[in-house]
Design an enzyme around this catalytic site. Sequence first.
Site, PDB file in Angstrom:
ATOM      1  N   GLN B 150      45.222 -65.615 -70.213  1.00 19.39           N
ATOM      2  CA  GLN B 150      46.545 -66.053 -69.759  1.00 19.39           C
ATOM      3  C   GLN B 150      46.511 -67.463 -69.160  1.00 19.39           C
ATOM      4  O   GLN B 150      47.143 -68.381 -69.667  1.00 19.39           O
ATOM      5  CB  GLN B 150      47.091 -65.057 -68.733  1.00 19.39           C
ATOM      6  CG  GLN B 150      48.436 -65.446 -68.134  1.00 19.39           C
ATOM      7  CD  GLN B 150      49.015 -64.333 -67.266  1.00 19.39           C
ATOM      8  OE1 GLN B 150      49.216 -63.207 -67.712  1.00 19.39           O
ATOM      9  NE2 GLN B 150      49.258 -64.649 -66.003  1.00 19.39           N
ATOM     10  N   THR B 151      45.739 -67.639 -68.088  1.00 21.96           N
ATOM     11  CA  THR B 151      45.726 -68.904 -67.351  1.00 21.96           C
ATOM     12  C   THR B 151      45.372 -70.096 -68.245  1.00 21.96           C
ATOM     13  O   THR B 151      44.534 -69.981 -69.132  1.00 21.96           O
ATOM     14  CB  THR B 151      44.704 -68.791 -66.217  1.00 21.96           C
ATOM     15  OG1 THR B 151      45.057 -67.656 -65.435  1.00 21.96           O
ATOM     16  CG2 THR B 151      44.692 -70.019 -65.339  1.00 21.96           C
ATOM     17  N   ARG B 319      16.452 -55.880 -35.633  1.00 24.27           N
ATOM     18  CA  ARG B 319      16.204 -57.220 -35.093  1.00 24.27           C
ATOM     19  C   ARG B 319      16.274 -57.183 -33.574  1.00 24.27           C
ATOM     20  O   ARG B 319      17.179 -56.609 -32.997  1.00 24.27           O
ATOM     21  CB  ARG B 319      17.268 -58.177 -35.612  1.00 24.27           C
ATOM     22  CG  ARG B 319      17.159 -59.606 -35.082  1.00 24.27           C
ATOM     23  CD  ARG B 319      16.036 -60.354 -35.725  1.00 24.27           C
ATOM     24  NE  ARG B 319      15.984 -61.772 -35.359  1.00 24.27           N
ATOM     25  CZ  ARG B 319      15.086 -62.618 -35.851  1.00 24.27           C
ATOM     26  NH1 ARG B 319      14.178 -62.201 -36.718  1.00 24.27           N
ATOM     27  NH2 ARG B 319      15.079 -63.884 -35.485  1.00 24.27           N
ATOM     28  N   GLN B 348      27.840 -59.238 -30.901  1.00 18.58           N
ATOM     29  CA  GLN B 348      27.466 -58.650 -32.186  1.00 18.58           C
ATOM     30  C   GLN B 348      28.358 -57.431 -32.487  1.00 18.58           C
ATOM     31  O   GLN B 348      28.809 -57.246 -33.608  1.00 18.58           O
ATOM     32  CB  GLN B 348      25.980 -58.244 -32.136  1.00 18.58           C
ATOM     33  CG  GLN B 348      25.344 -57.976 -33.480  1.00 18.58           C
ATOM     34  CD  GLN B 348      25.013 -59.270 -34.237  1.00 18.58           C
ATOM     35  OE1 GLN B 348      25.386 -60.367 -33.834  1.00 18.58           O
ATOM     36  NE2 GLN B 348      24.332 -59.121 -35.352  1.00 18.58           N
ATOM     37  N   GLY B 419      19.782 -66.719 -39.290  1.00 17.60           N
ATOM     38  CA  GLY B 419      19.235 -67.507 -40.383  1.00 17.60           C
ATOM     39  C   GLY B 419      18.925 -66.680 -41.620  1.00 17.60           C
ATOM     40  O   GLY B 419      19.228 -67.083 -42.739  1.00 17.60           O
ATOM     41  N   THR B 440      41.620 -65.391 -54.707  1.00 18.70           N
ATOM     42  CA  THR B 440      42.427 -66.377 -55.421  1.00 18.70           C
ATOM     43  C   THR B 440      43.032 -65.806 -56.698  1.00 18.70           C
ATOM     44  O   THR B 440      44.221 -65.977 -56.960  1.00 18.70           O
ATOM     45  CB  THR B 440      41.569 -67.620 -55.759  1.00 18.70           C
ATOM     46  OG1 THR B 440      41.053 -68.160 -54.545  1.00 18.70           O
ATOM     47  CG2 THR B 440      42.393 -68.677 -56.462  1.00 18.70           C
ATOM     48  N   GLU B 442      44.554 -63.381 -59.696  1.00 24.29           N
ATOM     49  CA  GLU B 442      45.618 -62.358 -59.695  1.00 24.29           C
ATOM     50  C   GLU B 442      46.573 -62.554 -58.522  1.00 24.29           C
ATOM     51  O   GLU B 442      47.083 -61.595 -57.967  1.00 24.29           O
ATOM     52  CB  GLU B 442      45.021 -60.950 -59.665  1.00 24.29           C
ATOM     53  CG  GLU B 442      44.048 -60.636 -60.787  1.00 24.29           C
ATOM     54  CD  GLU B 442      44.664 -60.866 -62.156  1.00 24.29           C
ATOM     55  OE1 GLU B 442      45.827 -60.515 -62.354  1.00 24.29           O
ATOM     56  OE2 GLU B 442      43.968 -61.448 -63.019  1.00 24.29           O
ATOM     57  N   ASP B 444      47.289 -65.625 -55.299  1.00 21.94           N
ATOM     58  CA  ASP B 444      46.707 -65.952 -53.997  1.00 21.94           C
ATOM     59  C   ASP B 444      47.666 -65.552 -52.884  1.00 21.94           C
ATOM     60  O   ASP B 444      48.771 -65.077 -53.139  1.00 21.94           O
ATOM     61  CB  ASP B 444      46.302 -67.430 -53.943  1.00 21.94           C
ATOM     62  CG  ASP B 444      47.463 -68.336 -53.604  1.00 21.94           C
ATOM     63  OD1 ASP B 444      48.636 -67.909 -53.716  1.00 21.94           O
ATOM     64  OD2 ASP B 444      47.218 -69.494 -53.244  1.00 21.94           O
TER      65      ASP B 444
END
Lengths: 696, 696
Positions: B150-151, B319, B348, B419, B440, B442, B444
């Site tokens: 389509q696009t 961690r 956190q 990191g 984005t 279908e 936005d």
Amino acid sequence: MSGAATTELDGCVVHPDLEQERKKCSFKILDFTYALYGPENFAILTKLRTALSRNPAFDLRYLWAIDGSTQQYVRACWLAEEVVKVIRQLKLIDQDAAIGPLQVLAGEDMFVMLHLTMFLPTLKNMCDDEQARYWVPLAEDFRIIGTYCQTELAHGSNVAGLETTADFDEKTDEWVLNTPSLQATKWWPGGLGKSCTHCVCMARLRIHNKDYGVHPFILQVRDLNTHESLPGITLFHLGKKLGYNSMDNGGAQFRNVRIPRRNLLMRYCHVDRQGNYRTLGNKKMMYGTMTFTRKQIIMAAGPHLAKSAVIAIRYSAVRRQFPIKMRDSGNQENGNNAEAQVLDYSTQQLTLFPILAASVAYTMTGIWMDAFYNTFIEEAKKGDFSKLEEIHAVTSCLKATITLAVADGIEKCRKACGGHGYLLASGIPIQFVNFVPVATYEGDRVVLSLQTARVLMKIVQRKMMNKSPNPAMMGSTLEYIWNFDPFEDQHAFTVDDGIWSDPERILEAFKKRACVLVYKAAQQFASETSNGATVMEAMDVLKVEFTRLTVAHAHVLILRLFLEGINRLEPSAIRDVWVDLWFCLALAWCDEYFGDFVITRAFGPDHHDGIMVALKAILRKIRPNAVAIADAFWIPDQLLNSALGRYDGRVYEALLNSTKLEPLNRTDVPPGYLEHIQYILHPDRRKRASPLHCKL
Amino acid sequence: MSGAATTELDGCVVHPDLEQERKKCSFKILDFTYALYGPENFAILTKLRTALSRNPAFDLRYLWAIDGSTQQYVRACWLAEEVVKVIRQLKLIDQDAAIGPLQVLAGEDMFVMLHLTMFLPTLKNMCDDEQARYWVPLAEDFRIIGTYCQTELAHGSNVAGLETTADFDEKTDEWVLNTPSLQATKWWPGGLGKSCTHCVCMARLRIHNKDYGVHPFILQVRDLNTHESLPGITLFHLGKKLGYNSMDNGGAQFRNVRIPRRNLLMRYCHVDRQGNYRTLGNKKMMYGTMTFTRKQIIMAAGPHLAKSAVIAIRYSAVRRQFPIKMRDSGNQENGNNAEAQVLDYSTQQLTLFPILAASVAYTMTGIWMDAFYNTFIEEAKKGDFSKLEEIHAVTSCLKATITLAVADGIEKCRKACGGHGYLLASGIPIQFVNFVPVATYEGDRVVLSLQTARVLMKIVQRKMMNKSPNPAMMGSTLEYIWNFDPFEDQHAFTVDDGIWSDPERILEAFKKRACVLVYKAAQQFASETSNGATVMEAMDVLKVEFTRLTVAHAHVLILRLFLEGINRLEPSAIRDVWVDLWFCLALAWCDEYFGDFVITRAFGPDHHDGIMVALKAILRKIRPNAVAIADAFWIPDQLLNSALGRYDGRVYEALLNSTKLEPLNRTDVPPGYLEHIQYILHPDRRKRASPLHCKL
């Protein structure tokens, strides 16, 4: 439909929409550039642009074509070689002011950048005079290439928790380095994987089993002749990352690696032949590399954001969507059937113009930061450390706030380019993936907010105890916190419609927001500790509040510096545009952080309507200047590396051309067809085919 | 320091921290799983997990090792072949409910997924009966592979602006397809570049020079025997993207491509041999593919977010950072010297637990969305289109809001891993780059907010005109907008501390926020148009407000559906945990959107403190269950593809192992050394060396 004039490929005619945009702007573009960067930086930029612009190594379009990380690394080595040539030719090695812009203009980070921005400054800061005479010239002449080796697999922000050991062997007058556990594996240093010959390695200094904590050692890791890794040292590449793949971030493990005693960098401490340890000077300066690096990050942030803003603004002026006739259209001559420029849409303006304004504001903040840091260093060299706390608070809060805002802003620019923003050829994805780690390394927002909050709360505590202010604070960026009176100022800031055209009054609202957040946090902190919480616990409970007051304090700083920049200009077209941009940024933040402003009584619930009316008006005012402001960042096409952000606006030709670089377009029938797709379509072929099936 | 038990490599012993976490949770993990997905989806998942778990094609760790886009594409073709095998073996082709989970579990999108989720559904929806009998079996049996085309290069959201033409040639009874300009180049369809044999191509239908607008045509693009592109059709790959690089998004240009008249899909219109055009049935259904696709996106969003949440939660439990003794620590037995689990830090928790809660909420929303859509389709087949407006509003607002929130949430999870989150081996970067385009494509957020706002404002307008409500709206997701009384409800919602433990009252506050935003926008819209603005102009002025009311409306929907899910459960440990998660999500949104709530008088400025106290309390309550909730999403390690999110928590071993896959680690001295680095270190070698210099 709109583009009859844009169908020739590879033309150099500027797209009529951009030509029109540039005609109607209210100021001279290069005047803006000059005012923004200042005479000294402008001169450096001019020099660097000339040196880089014809060198194919600096053409980043190769990123669209590259097929794999090995190719990309080899390409990065080429770029590094060319960067070193430029530095040697222009004799930039001891011109700190040129290295930052060079890094931004080169567009890609690789090992040689860390050599320049971390290894060399650390040597200069940490070596004693004799050591400096030996090591600094080697590094300045690139006869060794180094990095800064601190983080371990299981230890990042908590530097005191590092495990790598350096034991003094008195018999041989050497340090013996070891990696005592898997978790202690050195992990992350850029260039350590494959490129560096040396590093400054942070390790626990131990003498006769006494642990003196983490200290810097200079360590050779590869043979200078063959580049092979040295005995006892295992080096490896960390593997692929979200981005930043031109940098060979690496890991290292040490097994009884011996280096001379004098490889301990001895500016701030000394160990003699007998193993006697003593400290020298101000030990806080030992962490100077981190402050320096944060300063560098803050300096580069504005120019980084500008790249994406320029791409999105230019593309939005060329891209058309939906046939809507707008009152304030950039292109009045279009008939009713033409689609509108996307830049005319209010949502696009609200997304992009505050980012454009922030690019200007952060660039100014960075230039101020550099000057402020240099003054501090000059003073420190004379033994005056009075600004140490301020420099710590300023670099921490600006680094935390600006890097997150820039990462977020780049991604907003990418989304604002619609689907095409997702193509590497748009130039924005590489900006995003390369910049986003900056928000994490050298201190993430939580760690840095703690640092900032500690300094700010100390001011409140001092005041609450009726002490006199610390003299170093008066006239500093922190003074407004001291001057705030939490008792007299309980009621809502007096707001009337006049405020939206008065920068000073808006800035007062930002100060009030920051001050109330700081005082409130100090109060909650006191209440937590008086309820029996340890300081550590109270700190943790309030971390959320700390991250917010850090942003509020940074906003005050940024807006104040921007306003000072405006006030330094004579009345002029440039000054008017800067005022518009200042309002745009300030009002966008008033809207985005409106909750903060009402909680702190800087605004009342009713004031939001006024903010939105003023903000939308300023967006419309900026609209005719938007493309020219983007141009004023003076970023050459080659370094923008963007099919969408080209100066000539010929985006569709450029996109189509970019596909010619894709390796998969070398053949019509792709390599996956013979191996797999044919067997989806014709499963019977599998039975009679020879086994072509290839598992990767 | 904490990990003596975790130093053996490749062991299968679960990390003691995770073992401890799982011991202390308050519920049975698999009960949560079953309640979350429901019996039918749970059965499908069980079946798919078994089929996929031993198949090496579904092991995504290859992504850490892959060196270049060509390799990745060939790998995607292999994955596609295996997906088709699974579908054939388990006979899933007409089980729509299985395709979505299969897509999520496969972990990578490639052409065959678009064949299943766009091409095949479009054929089923758009073909008339005779056409369906011919085309659907071919597609269901993969004898053709198709996509939705389509696009165009310069035309995305404005479908009516597409330029590709299909002219009727009465002489030959054929359509002649052409690409009239560069801008009309088809651009983006997944699989069109290299993989597909067919597509549904949207083109302007023209008969005897009359333009009937955009219509769907089925078009063969490659030879079924050789896979070569057909004459007159130029196909190409778009090049590299931020992510999603297993999908060969492609472009196409057509020059006099001829297809039979009956290749126009004729369910909703008909063209006869003489070129007479007539419409059939409800033309709105022609855009059904887009609604269907949005529904599919909403269904998959929760499970996608869950993957990143699971990784970040498990890693944060293993961690450790900074030696802080916490009151509510997960591991009481640790001595004072042990570092704290990162999961114990308030920041956190505030980052991750609302994302965990949202993963649950979006998953439930998706399951509801699917059922609601299916009901709508059943009714539509019987000629009842009364829910058309609602389904449009619901799919638009949920797609816009949830996709942005998921993309944002994934990136927050990545940052929360510090990191290491930046390494591909963490598993999160690939989630982010693959998911982010969904926000984005279908439609936005701006385009979809317009759609949503139109429907919501219509309700207000109808009410203001004193009309009776549309019967279809009563009992619908829109009814609360109608029921809101903007005149009686001017004052602040009565808030006392009781509200923070009463979901119904919190939900009322969300409804008030949404309603006031809708009514205010409707008022501003009326005022703009009465001041002389065209409807188009007024729409643009209010777009910013539309995007915000769309989020507010979506929040009401999501929280309501989650609450209904809770109310369907018998009192149980699971129900209690769901209630905690509901509060967590609702309160986090109250905090994040606090500005909205005060502007709309749902809350007053004073209520923020109460929100934060309640939110922090609920975070501490969720803490002991966090790992178990993550486990309950029941995502196998192989599909998580994460060194940090492994069920056994042996993250450091896994990270070190992951580096063995990196191609650059095959040699000690890297390929860039001989070509470049040696000349940085030894510039004199360049002079006497043979020209090894290689430009890429």
